[in-house]
Design an enzyme around this catalytic site. Structure first.
Site, mmCIF file in Angstrom:
data_model
loop_
_atom_site.group_PDB
_atom_site.id
_atom_site.type_symbol
_atom_site.label_atom_id
_atom_site.label_comp_id
_atom_site.label_asym_id
_atom_site.label_seq_id
_atom_site.Cartn_x
_atom_site.Cartn_y
_atom_site.Cartn_z
ATOM 1 N N SER A 167 0.827 -1.208 0.000
ATOM 2 C CA SER A 167 0.000 0.000 0.000
ATOM 3 C C SER A 167 0.866 1.265 0.000
ATOM 4 O O SER A 167 1.683 1.431 -0.891
ATOM 5 C CB SER A 167 -0.956 -0.057 1.192
ATOM 6 O OG SER A 167 -1.953 0.921 1.053
ATOM 7 N N ASP A 191 -0.088 -4.057 -4.014
ATOM 8 C CA ASP A 191 -1.210 -3.131 -4.190
ATOM 9 C C ASP A 191 -0.862 -1.712 -3.718
ATOM 10 O O ASP A 191 -1.475 -1.187 -2.767
ATOM 11 C CB ASP A 191 -2.475 -3.644 -3.499
ATOM 12 C CG ASP A 191 -3.744 -3.174 -4.237
ATOM 13 O OD1 ASP A 191 -3.651 -2.932 -5.453
ATOM 14 O OD2 ASP A 191 -4.801 -3.043 -3.611
ATOM 15 N N ARG A 205 6.112 8.722 -6.875
ATOM 16 C CA ARG A 205 5.454 7.448 -6.610
ATOM 17 C C ARG A 205 6.444 6.349 -6.980
ATOM 18 O O ARG A 205 7.509 6.632 -7.525
ATOM 19 C CB ARG A 205 4.175 7.316 -7.449
ATOM 20 C CG ARG A 205 4.434 7.509 -8.935
ATOM 21 C CD ARG A 205 3.324 6.983 -9.814
ATOM 22 N NE ARG A 205 3.501 7.384 -11.206
ATOM 23 C CZ ARG A 205 4.318 6.797 -12.081
ATOM 24 N NH1 ARG A 205 5.057 5.758 -11.711
ATOM 25 N NH2 ARG A 205 4.435 7.229 -13.316
ATOM 26 N N ASP A 210 13.147 3.055 -9.910
ATOM 27 C CA ASP A 210 13.519 3.021 -8.497
ATOM 28 C C ASP A 210 14.361 1.796 -8.133
ATOM 29 O O ASP A 210 14.934 1.742 -7.040
ATOM 30 C CB ASP A 210 12.259 3.059 -7.617
ATOM 31 C CG ASP A 210 11.526 4.395 -7.735
ATOM 32 O OD1 ASP A 210 12.192 5.403 -8.029
ATOM 33 O OD2 ASP A 210 10.301 4.422 -7.546
ATOM 34 N N HIS A 272 -7.707 -5.432 -0.989
ATOM 35 C CA HIS A 272 -6.447 -4.686 -0.930
ATOM 36 C C HIS A 272 -5.338 -5.617 -0.422
ATOM 37 O O HIS A 272 -4.250 -5.692 -0.978
ATOM 38 C CB HIS A 272 -6.650 -3.510 0.017
ATOM 39 C CG HIS A 272 -5.565 -2.475 -0.024
ATOM 40 N ND1 HIS A 272 -4.851 -2.163 -1.152
ATOM 41 C CD2 HIS A 272 -5.080 -1.658 0.958
ATOM 42 C CE1 HIS A 272 -3.977 -1.199 -0.865
ATOM 43 N NE2 HIS A 272 -4.094 -0.887 0.412
#
Ligand SMILES: *[C@@H]1O[C@H](CO)[C@@H](O)[C@H](O)[C@H]1NC(C)=O
Ligand SMILES: *[C@@H]1O[C@H](CO)[C@@H](O)[C@H](O)[C@H]1NC(C)=O
Ligand SMILES: *[C@@H]1O[C@H](CO)[C@@H](O)[C@H](O)[C@H]1NC(C)=O
Ligand SMILES: *[C@@H]1O[C@H](CO)[C@@H](O)[C@H](O)[C@H]1NC(C)=O
Length: 493
Positions: A167, A191, A205, A210, A272
């Site tokens: 998350s 997720d 984000r 990354d 989720h």
């Protein structure tokens, strides 16, 4: 009731922030950057690096004190082993939820020699959602500092580092990957959070640059009131959308009510969190492959068109994923069961439905049953986006939850409208007069099995009988490997 209020306030806060002026936000963030550069450890006491040895998360681990070399030795850090960080997300309870226990234990069991850290930022995450979002950058920066220190002090190769974030934690991992000197080996986003990240620039984000390899599982991408809990857009080198990334089996309101006496909030949590449980499943079941297949959209996948593994078009879901470069289309799909083991078996089927006897108004509901070497499936509905095409080759996906062994026979049945209430309604005026004399023909079914990538042709068991009518069935047996009608033709060319 209480949970509905929490949920609503969550959406309202997200909504309010999503629409605040971008300029204002930029200024605030730049201001924050300046502060962080001066004092990267101002939040030091709010972020703990818990080095796990025991499988029991309730048992205190070794809290690594960054900047103190002795800490490394005391904790038993192994410089040459893999180093895995597990990062939680926004929390409403302020304590670790049960998924964290499952994930940490599964990682430790799979990689007993690895250095496993739990990044604990519960105080910073147990806040209003936008405030927790605001902290992801600082937590990411703190992890980057720790990684830099481990590189310098312990000569830890950054290639051996794997950050796993759930998350909001996925974006924390993204920031860590951005700020660290060098490139970490892998980031897995489970997720990743959507509100305030959907559509954001890539440096705000999780994104493919990354880490050397960024793999993402998307399990809750359904939109409500303009936001989706999990991010919808693809943000990794591969982005896997199990069950289309929205409705997860076993998470329907009826299921969670029956199971835990839960409500709407539990549906949300179930879907989720499914990303974590799928990942845990992949850690525990090293041998069982769960391929996800590249596809441009979920509807094409539902037709079974995308079950190809050629040119790296498929990959293993979860921990066992093979490293691959960012692709033009990084979206991959698969279907899963409702519970562990989540993997099943995908079959693409193609059948031409002939209408030779003027049954132009026929709208058949077909069911299919697969008879295998070890077991048979039940009758499964043939799911087509539209109605069955006549004089047309229909392509569809069949997902089988149980191991049936090698496929030997296929039984195709035309559900008698009178047997099903909904189609009885649909056909109320017509079935008695017309469906009784509807006749269609199917001569063969071509099959591709996703998990083995093998193709077969199934022909009528009794070739003199190719008519199918409501309430009747046809049986097909394997007659050929491959799909070619006349394989010899190839060699004459
Ligand atoms: C450190 O990790 C390496 C690689 O996993 C392993 O071969 C070695 O035995 C480990 N050393 C100790 C002391 O556990
Ligand atoms: C983020 O947090 C910092 C310090 O905690 C605060 O000064 C700043 O206003 C916050 N920014 C936003 C956008 O909430
Ligand atoms: C299908 O083809 C047959 C002839 O083989 C024809 O009579 C029939 O009208 C066609 N039906 C449709 C729906 O195209
Ligand atoms: C065959 O499948 C049924 C359910 O579809 C299951 O109850 C049974 O245990 C299976 N048998 C074997 C041998 O796997």
């Amino acid at each position: 009731m209480k949970s509905t209020i929490i949920l609503l306030s969550f959406f309202i806060y997200c909504g309010a922030f999503a629409h605040s002026s971008g300029l204002e936000e930029n200024e605030l963030l730049e201001d924050l950057d300046a502060k962080l550069l001066k004092d990267p450890y101002s939040l030091h006491d709010q972020i703990k690096y818990d080095f796990r040895k025991s499988l029991d998360l309730d048992e205190e681990g070794c809290i690594l004190d960054p900047m103190k070399r002795a800490g490394l030795k005391e904790c038993g850090f192994n410089t040459t082993a893999k180093t895995i960080f597990i990062i939680h997300g926004w929390t409403m309870s302020g304590i670790f939820e049960s998924w964290m226990h499952n994930l940490v234990a599964a990682v430790q069991q799979r990689e007993p020699e690895a250095n496993v850290f739990v990044v604990e930022w519960l105080n910073l995450a147990h806040q209003l959602y936008p405030d927790a979002v605001n902290h992801t950058r600082r937590v990411g920066l703190s992890i980057a500092d720790l990684l830099n220190w481990l590189q310098e002090e312990a000569s830890m190769p950054l290639q051996n580092v794997h950050l796993i974030g759930y998350s909001l934690g996925a974006h924390v991992a993204g920031y860590a990957g951005t700020f660290v000197k060098g490139t970490v080996g892998r980031i897995t986003g489970l997720d990743p959070a959507g509100p305030m990240f959907e559509g954001a620039e890539s440096h705000r984000r999780l994104s493919p640059d990354d880490a050397d390899f960024v793999d993402v599982l998307h399990t809750y991408t359904r939109e409500a009131l303009g936001v989706s809990i999990g991010i919808q857009q693809p943000i990794g080198d591969i982005d896997i959308y199990p069950n289309g990334g929205d409705v997860q089996p076993g998470c329907a309101l009826g299921d969670v009510v029956a199971y835990a006496g839960g409500g709407f909030l539990d549906v949300l949590k179930c879907e989720h969190e499914r990303a974590v449980h799928l990942f845990v499943d992949s850690l525990m079941n090293k041998e069982h492959v769960n391929y996800a297949y590249q596809c441009t959209d979920p509807d094409r996948f539902k037709k079974g068109i995308c079950l190809s593994c050629r040119k790296n078009r498929c990959n293993n879901m979860g921990y066992n994923a093979k490293t691959m470069r960012k692709r033009r289309n990084s979206k991959m799909y698969l279907k899963t069961r409702a519970d562990t083991p989540f993997g099943g078996y995908h079959y693409q089927m193609k059948m031409h439905v002939f209408n030779r006897k003027h049954s132009d108004d026929a709208d058949p509901t077909f069911k299919i049953k697969l008879l295998g070497e070890h077991n048979d499936t039940s009758d499964l509905f043939v799911n087509l986006p539209d109605k069955v095409g006549l004089n047309f080759t229909n392509t569809f996906l069949v997902f089988v939850e149980e191991e049936i062994g090698e496929l030997l026979k296929i039984q195709l049945s035309w559900q008698d409208p009178a047997e099903s209430l909904s189609s009885l309604w649909k056909n109320f005026w017509s079935w008695s007069s017309q469906s009784s004399n509807q006749v269609l023909q199917v001569r063969r079914i071509r099959v591709k099995h996703g998990e083995t990538q093998k193709k077969y042709t199934f022909c009528l068991q009794d070739s003199s009988e190719n008519d199918i009518t409501p309430g009747k069935h046809l049986t097909f047996v394997k007659c050929r490997d491959g799909w070619e009608v006349k394989p010899s033709k190839r060699f004459h060319m």
